[in-house]
Design a protein around this motif. Structure first.
Motif, PDB file in Angstrom:
ATOM      1  N   ALA A  27       2.861  -1.684  13.819  1.00 24.07           N
ATOM      2  CA  ALA A  27       1.586  -1.606  12.329  1.00 24.07           C
ATOM      3  C   ALA A  27       2.189  -2.815  11.506  1.00 24.07           C
ATOM      4  N   LEU A  28       3.497  -3.865  11.921  1.00 25.81           N
ATOM      5  CA  LEU A  28       3.945  -4.553  10.817  1.00 25.81           C
ATOM      6  C   LEU A  28       1.948  -5.174  10.516  1.00 25.81           C
ATOM      7  N   PRO A  29       1.373  -6.338  11.547  1.00 21.61           N
ATOM      8  CA  PRO A  29       0.466  -7.308  11.674  1.00 21.61           C
ATOM      9  C   PRO A  29      -0.750  -6.362  10.614  1.00 21.61           C
ATOM     10  N   CYS A  74       8.212   9.947  17.550  1.00 22.03           N
ATOM     11  CA  CYS A  74       8.859   9.920  15.909  1.00 22.03           C
ATOM     12  C   CYS A  74       8.368  10.464  14.783  1.00 22.03           C
ATOM     13  N   ALA A  75       8.285  11.591  14.885  1.00 23.09           N
ATOM     14  CA  ALA A  75       7.053  11.824  13.557  1.00 23.09           C
ATOM     15  C   ALA A  75       7.712  11.564  12.388  1.00 23.09           C
ATOM     16  N   ALA A  76       9.074  11.127  12.247  1.00 18.74           N
ATOM     17  CA  ALA A  76       9.473  10.398  10.603  1.00 18.74           C
ATOM     18  C   ALA A  76       8.036   8.600  10.296  1.00 18.74           C
ATOM     19  N   MET A  77       8.842   8.314  11.607  1.00 18.56           N
ATOM     20  CA  MET A  77       7.948   6.431  11.231  1.00 18.56           C
ATOM     21  C   MET A  77       6.523   7.027  11.465  1.00 18.56           C
ATOM     22  N   GLU A  78       6.428   7.781  12.115  1.00 16.76           N
ATOM     23  CA  GLU A  78       4.341   8.061  12.336  1.00 16.76           C
ATOM     24  C   GLU A  78       3.926   8.158  10.676  1.00 16.76           C
ATOM     25  N   LYS A  85      -0.820   3.206   4.842  1.00 14.08           N
ATOM     26  CA  LYS A  85      -2.547   2.999   5.520  1.00 14.08           C
ATOM     27  C   LYS A  85      -3.317   3.477   4.412  1.00 14.08           C
ATOM     28  N   ASP A  86      -2.558   4.575   3.616  1.00 12.72           N
ATOM     29  CA  ASP A  86      -3.156   5.678   2.521  1.00 12.72           C
ATOM     30  C   ASP A  86      -3.483   3.913   1.186  1.00 12.72           C
ATOM     31  N   VAL A  87      -1.902   3.689   1.408  1.00  8.73           N
ATOM     32  CA  VAL A  87      -1.931   2.040   0.255  1.00  8.73           C
ATOM     33  C   VAL A  87      -3.113   1.588   0.842  1.00  8.73           C
ATOM     34  N   ILE A  88      -3.215   0.928   1.535  1.00  6.56           N
ATOM     35  CA  ILE A  88      -3.714  -0.304   1.478  1.00  6.56           C
ATOM     36  C   ILE A  88      -5.652   0.496   1.740  1.00  6.56           C
ATOM     37  N   GLU A  89      -5.860   1.765   1.754  1.00  2.23           N
ATOM     38  CA  GLU A  89      -7.208   2.100   1.974  1.00  2.23           C
ATOM     39  C   GLU A  89      -7.293   2.300   0.097  1.00  2.23           C
ATOM     40  N   ALA A  99       3.323  -4.799  -3.858  1.00  2.00           N
ATOM     41  CA  ALA A  99       4.869  -3.597  -4.360  1.00  2.00           C
ATOM     42  C   ALA A  99       5.028  -2.578  -3.966  1.00  2.00           C
ATOM     43  N   ALA A 100       3.692  -1.981  -3.817  1.00  2.00           N
ATOM     44  CA  ALA A 100       4.174  -0.603  -3.340  1.00  2.00           C
ATOM     45  C   ALA A 100       4.332  -0.850  -1.584  1.00  2.00           C
ATOM     46  N   LEU A 101       3.572  -2.226  -0.919  1.00  2.00           N
ATOM     47  CA  LEU A 101       3.900  -2.214   0.464  1.00  2.00           C
ATOM     48  C   LEU A 101       5.523  -2.479   0.685  1.00  2.00           C
ATOM     49  N   ILE A 102       5.817  -2.892  -0.609  1.00  2.00           N
ATOM     50  CA  ILE A 102       7.015  -3.282  -0.483  1.00  2.00           C
ATOM     51  C   ILE A 102       8.351  -2.632  -0.270  1.00  2.00           C
TER      52      ILE A 102
END
Length: 165
Positions: A27-29, A74-78, A85-89, A99-102
């Motif tokens: 996810a980080l990239p 890991c369901a929590a990380m998922e 992804k929702d923030v980006i979209e 700010a949301a990504l932070i």
């Protein structure tokens, strides 16, 4: 997996954390590309490098113990990755999205801090001294990353988001 002993619990938590780290490495990239602030992008890129080292440390722990990781996701990380992804979209690239990504990244860090804290405590209880050292190194890195994210937010990221809105 049936968990009947403290060792079983430790292996389960180790497997879950390994899954979490692998999901973050993927996810980080995407997070770095989604940012507006180059300092935040650099922080995500640095954390990717750290995450790869942390996965190697988890592999070292497994090797030290002669253990086998369980195939679990890991369901929590998922869920945390899905939130990102929702923030980006749902937000345009800019200070508000940053700010949301932070905030999302700090949720991840807090989850990882809890995970590594638990692993350290279990390893200590089980007498896995060498494993404790490796896990503690990662725990310290996760805490430092959380502090860096706070500094990025406080250094103007959240203020720019407020002014943009």
């Amino acid at each position: 997996m049936t968990i009947k002993t403290l060792e079983d619990l430790f292996i389960h938590e180790l497997s879950d954390t390994h899954s979490a780290e692998r999901q973050m490495a993927k996810a980080l990239p995407k997070l770095a590309r989604a940012t507006h602030n180059p300092d935040l992008a650099a922080a995500f890129e640095l954390h990717l490098e750290q995450t790869n080292v942390q996965i190697e440390r988890l592999d070292q722990v497994v090797e030290l113990l002669g253990a086998r990781l369980k195939r679990i996701k890991c369901a929590a990380m998922e869920g945390l990755v899905e939130e990102s992804k929702d923030v980006i979209e749902s937000m345009d690239k800019g200070p508000l999205r940053d700010a949301a990504l932070i905030g999302g990244a700090q949720k991840v860090e807090h989850y990882e801090i809890a995970s590594y804290g638990t692993l350290c405590a279990l390893a200590k209880q089980l007498g896995h001294t060498d494993a404790v050292k490796l896990l503690k190194a990662t725990l310290d890195e996760e805490k430092a990353t959380d502090e860096k994210l706070t500094l990025l937010a406080e250094a103007g990221g959240n203020q720019m988001a407020a002014e943009a809105g």
